[in-house]
Design a protein around this motif. Structure first.
Motif, PDB file in Angstrom:
ATOM      1  N   ILE A 103     -43.597  28.424-133.210  1.00  0.00           N
ATOM      2  CA  ILE A 103     -42.856  27.251-132.704  1.00  0.00           C
ATOM      3  C   ILE A 103     -41.691  27.503-132.159  1.00  0.00           C
ATOM      4  CG2 ILE A 103     -41.590  25.588-133.948  1.00  0.00           C
ATOM      5  CD1 ILE A 103     -43.375  25.611-136.475  1.00  0.00           C
ATOM      6  N   LEU A 104     -41.372  28.652-132.389  1.00  0.00           N
ATOM      7  CA  LEU A 104     -39.916  29.128-131.425  1.00  0.00           C
ATOM      8  C   LEU A 104     -40.364  29.347-130.127  1.00  0.00           C
ATOM      9  CD1 LEU A 104     -38.475  31.566-134.066  1.00  0.00           C
ATOM     10  CD2 LEU A 104     -37.236  29.516-133.273  1.00  0.00           C
ATOM     11  N   GLN A 105     -41.568  29.916-129.751  1.00  0.00           N
ATOM     12  CA  GLN A 105     -41.958  29.936-128.702  1.00  0.00           C
ATOM     13  C   GLN A 105     -42.062  28.730-127.958  1.00  0.00           C
ATOM     14  OE1 GLN A 105     -42.222  33.223-127.052  1.00  0.00           O
ATOM     15  NE2 GLN A 105     -42.702  32.081-124.937  1.00  0.00           N
ATOM     16  N   SER A 106     -42.612  27.633-128.456  1.00  0.00           N
ATOM     17  CA  SER A 106     -42.919  26.698-127.823  1.00  0.00           C
ATOM     18  C   SER A 106     -41.517  25.967-127.106  1.00  0.00           C
ATOM     19  CB  SER A 106     -43.621  25.421-128.621  1.00  0.00           C
ATOM     20  OG  SER A 106     -42.761  25.198-129.807  1.00  0.00           O
ATOM     21  N   TYR A 107     -40.507  26.208-127.859  1.00  0.00           N
ATOM     22  CA  TYR A 107     -39.183  25.634-127.454  1.00  0.00           C
ATOM     23  C   TYR A 107     -38.671  26.626-126.320  1.00  0.00           C
ATOM     24  CZ  TYR A 107     -38.096  22.501-131.530  1.00  0.00           C
ATOM     25  OH  TYR A 107     -38.321  21.620-132.378  1.00  0.00           O
ATOM     26  N   LEU A 108     -39.026  27.796-126.414  1.00  0.00           N
ATOM     27  CA  LEU A 108     -38.580  28.625-125.318  1.00  0.00           C
ATOM     28  C   LEU A 108     -39.269  28.362-124.126  1.00  0.00           C
ATOM     29  CD1 LEU A 108     -36.945  31.044-124.346  1.00  0.00           C
ATOM     30  CD2 LEU A 108     -38.780  32.521-125.319  1.00  0.00           C
ATOM     31  N   ASP A 109     -40.562  28.224-123.989  1.00  0.00           N
ATOM     32  CA  ASP A 109     -41.373  27.794-122.898  1.00  0.00           C
ATOM     33  C   ASP A 109     -40.804  26.399-122.494  1.00  0.00           C
ATOM     34  OD1 ASP A 109     -42.863  30.076-123.750  1.00  0.00           O
ATOM     35  OD2 ASP A 109     -44.497  28.865-124.391  1.00  0.00           O
ATOM     36  N   TYR A 110     -40.580  25.410-123.274  1.00  0.00           N
ATOM     37  CA  TYR A 110     -40.159  24.029-122.911  1.00  0.00           C
ATOM     38  C   TYR A 110     -38.936  24.095-122.142  1.00  0.00           C
ATOM     39  CZ  TYR A 110     -38.934  19.295-123.165  1.00  0.00           C
ATOM     40  OH  TYR A 110     -38.609  17.828-122.600  1.00  0.00           O
ATOM     41  N   VAL A 111     -37.869  24.922-122.770  1.00  0.00           N
ATOM     42  CA  VAL A 111     -36.647  24.999-122.046  1.00  0.00           C
ATOM     43  C   VAL A 111     -36.697  25.734-120.796  1.00  0.00           C
ATOM     44  CG1 VAL A 111     -34.244  25.843-122.151  1.00  0.00           C
ATOM     45  CG2 VAL A 111     -35.039  24.794-124.178  1.00  0.00           C
ATOM     46  N   VAL A 112     -37.196  26.828-120.695  1.00  0.00           N
ATOM     47  CA  VAL A 112     -37.304  27.522-119.260  1.00  0.00           C
ATOM     48  C   VAL A 112     -38.144  26.822-118.342  1.00  0.00           C
ATOM     49  CG1 VAL A 112     -38.527  29.736-118.185  1.00  0.00           C
ATOM     50  CG2 VAL A 112     -37.039  29.802-120.606  1.00  0.00           C
ATOM     51  N   SER A 113     -39.348  26.047-118.723  1.00  0.00           N
ATOM     52  CA  SER A 113     -40.210  25.491-117.890  1.00  0.00           C
ATOM     53  C   SER A 113     -39.382  24.185-117.200  1.00  0.00           C
ATOM     54  CB  SER A 113     -41.283  25.299-118.487  1.00  0.00           C
ATOM     55  OG  SER A 113     -41.346  24.044-119.328  1.00  0.00           O
ATOM     56  N   HIS A 114     -38.552  23.498-118.047  1.00  0.00           N
ATOM     57  CA  HIS A 114     -37.881  22.322-117.361  1.00  0.00           C
ATOM     58  C   HIS A 114     -36.558  22.327-116.876  1.00  0.00           C
ATOM     59  CE1 HIS A 114     -41.296  20.612-120.012  1.00  0.00           C
ATOM     60  NE2 HIS A 114     -40.964  19.261-119.281  1.00  0.00           N
ATOM     61  N   TYR A 115     -35.723  23.560-117.828  1.00  0.00           N
ATOM     62  CA  TYR A 115     -34.277  23.839-117.097  1.00  0.00           C
ATOM     63  C   TYR A 115     -34.048  24.808-116.575  1.00  0.00           C
ATOM     64  CZ  TYR A 115     -34.692  19.193-119.706  1.00  0.00           C
ATOM     65  OH  TYR A 115     -34.964  18.151-119.944  1.00  0.00           O
TER      66      TYR A 115
END
Length: 178
Positions: free
Chosen positions: A22-34
């Protein structure tokens, strides 16, 4: 510049997944979008100006405090987990550590972080054009109430894109520099 409270509620959680994933999904989301964003989280323990609002939203539901580690699996719903302020605070602390490890700047407010979010956005705007991603109109009002030095760069206020996974946010309002 990203409102961490908005981020926290952005992604779905699936029961049975580990907290690490779950933490990794947030990390991936932030890095890929922002990319290497600046993220500001509310503090969820102690008093906040929004305590009454949060209490109304719970409708009498009380969360269950969960002692969890990254390797454990989520066994309750996201809503039930996050309705306990201790759970929420421990989760955003772990998430903040993960984001910092990826090069993001992370700040944690002591309560409601709206003022801190706007102050950090203004600080960033001293050196570069800045996009403040948030859905809270309080952020826009605070941003518009500030006098920006003439040397400031442009600050945009933009909502988090809905159901779109584009890498460029839809740029919304431009803060006044007068």
């Amino acid at each position: 510049m990203l409102d961490g409270g908005l981020l926290l509620h952005r992604l779905p959680w699936i029961r049975g997944r580990s907290f690490a994933s779950i933490l990794q999904s947030y990390l991936d989301y932030v890095v890929s979008h922002y990319g290497q964003a600046t993220v500001v989280f509310d503090g969820y323990e102690g008093n906040s100006t929004k305590d009454m609002t949060h209490a109304r939203r719970k409708n009498g539901r009380k969360g269950v405090s969960v002692s969890f580690s990254a390797s454990m699996n989520l066994t309750i719903t996201k809503e039930a987990f996050l309705s306990d302020t201790s759970n929420k605070q421990r989760f955003v602390t772990l998430l903040g550590e993960q984001l910092e490890g990826s090069g993001c700047q992370v700040f944690h407010g002591k309560g409601d972080a709206d003022v801190l979010i706007v102050l950090k956005a203004l600080e960033l705007a001293n050196t570069k054009d800045t996009v403040l991603i948030g859905d809270d109109t309080d952020l826009l009002v605070l941003l518009l109430s500030k006098d920006l030095p003439q040397s400031s760069k442009i600050i945009f206020f933009a909502p988090e894109p809905k159901k779109s996974h584009s890498k460029t946010p839809n740029l919304g309002h431009k803060a006044s520099q007068s």
